[in-house]
Design an enzyme around this catalytic site. Structure first.
Site, PDB file in Angstrom:
ATOM      1  N   THR A  27      -0.892  -7.012   5.464  1.00 42.38           N
ATOM      2  CA  THR A  27      -1.740  -7.853   4.629  1.00 42.38           C
ATOM      3  C   THR A  27      -1.706  -7.323   3.202  1.00 42.38           C
ATOM      4  OG1 THR A  27      -3.692  -6.508   5.070  1.00 42.38           O
ATOM      5  CG2 THR A  27      -3.317  -8.374   6.535  1.00 42.38           C
ATOM      6  N   ALA A  60      -3.053  -1.915   5.612  1.00 40.60           N
ATOM      7  CA  ALA A  60      -4.185  -2.299   4.777  1.00 40.60           C
ATOM      8  C   ALA A  60      -3.958  -1.737   3.382  1.00 40.60           C
ATOM      9  CB  ALA A  60      -5.487  -1.759   5.373  1.00 40.60           C
ATOM     10  N   VAL A  86      -2.140   2.908   5.687  1.00 35.56           N
ATOM     11  CA  VAL A  86      -2.572   2.658   4.310  1.00 35.56           C
ATOM     12  C   VAL A  86      -1.373   2.227   3.466  1.00 35.56           C
ATOM     13  CG1 VAL A  86      -3.655   3.619   2.257  1.00 35.56           C
ATOM     14  CG2 VAL A  86      -4.449   4.316   4.533  1.00 35.56           C
ATOM     15  N   LYS A  87      -1.489   1.062   2.872  1.00 44.52           N
ATOM     16  CA  LYS A  87      -0.405   0.486   2.078  1.00 44.52           C
ATOM     17  C   LYS A  87      -0.602   0.892   0.614  1.00 44.52           C
ATOM     18  CE  LYS A  87       1.898  -4.046   1.976  1.00 44.52           C
ATOM     19  NZ  LYS A  87       1.663  -5.485   2.274  1.00 44.52           N
ATOM     20  N   VAL A  88       0.396   1.603   0.072  1.00 49.81           N
ATOM     21  CA  VAL A  88       0.289   2.220  -1.258  1.00 49.81           C
ATOM     22  C   VAL A  88       1.426   1.715  -2.144  1.00 49.81           C
ATOM     23  CG1 VAL A  88       0.240   4.410  -2.506  1.00 49.81           C
ATOM     24  CG2 VAL A  88      -0.714   4.284  -0.191  1.00 49.81           C
TER      25      VAL A  88
END
Length: 217
Positions: A27, A60, A86-88
């Site tokens: 997402t 996310a 965790v999307k960075v």
């Protein structure tokens, strides 16, 4: 190759999951906004709902851009559920944060990757996934699939364990080509995944079988 669906729409996630081929979800803030989800609490609750629906990794995305804020936001996202990744973003402080997350047992997905050099940095920092944006590269007049092939070659030679997650998928052929060229994962809208089902000869053959079956009724 794993199949992720790129959406925040719960009905689409449910449909893909019921198909029996779904391995995870990605997402981003734009997808959340598209579903009318606003505010930190609503976004976090939505992530929790998705995690309860799908037994797989759920990316996310942070919306911070400085190291300390990325870390703080990432810790809160990771605390939602054990399946959260965790999307960075691929920026200097993002790479620094990925290394911090790696050292502290939090898995990451390095997003907005458009070059092999960026993919190398993500792998060196310990990202669980690297997300090259295939469709956006195609839009700029280059071949996004060449980047998938290049990253796959480099990772194999160097022994990097980061998984290649082909993102910005626009059509079923993107999925097929990603599989051919060594992507570990694709993330795609539901439409492109369902497009893999379609072939005119299948429709013709099924119609013929059903017509012949009527003769035995």
């Amino acid at each position: 190759m794993k199949f992720f669906i790129d959406t925040a729409n719960l009905s689409q996630i449910k449909e893909a999951n019921e198909l029996g081929i779904l391995d995870g979800v990605t997402t981003n803030p734009s997808l959340m906004a598209k579903e009318g989800i606003k505010g930190h609490e609503a976004v976090f609750n939505h992530y929790k709902t998705i995690c309860e629906m799908v037994n797989g990794d759920i990316s996310a995305e942070v919306v911070s851009t400085d190291f300390q804020s990325i870390v703080e936001e990432g810790k809160k996202l990771a605390a939602i559920h054990s399946n959260i990744v965790v999307k960075v973003p691929m920026i200097k402080d993002g790479v620094k944060a990925i290394k911090w997350f790696t050292d502290n047992g939090i898995r990451t997905n390095c997003t907005l990757v458009f070059s092999a050099g960026q993919a190398i940095l993500a792998a060196k920092a310990g990202a669980a996934y690297v997300s090259p944006f295939i469709g956006r590269i195609d839009d700029s007049g280059w071949d996004g699939m060449q980047l998938i092939e290049q990253i796959a070659t480099i990772y194999a030679v160097q022994g990097y364990r980061t998984e290649i997650l082909a993102a910005s998928i626009r059509n079923p052929n993107h999925i097929i080509r990603a599989a051919e060229l060594g992507a570990d994962v694709i993330t795609s809208p539901l439409e492109s995944i369902l497009g893999l089902l379609k072939h005119p000869l299948t429709d013709i053959g099924l119609a013929k079988f059903l017509e012949d079956a009527k003769k035995f009724a």
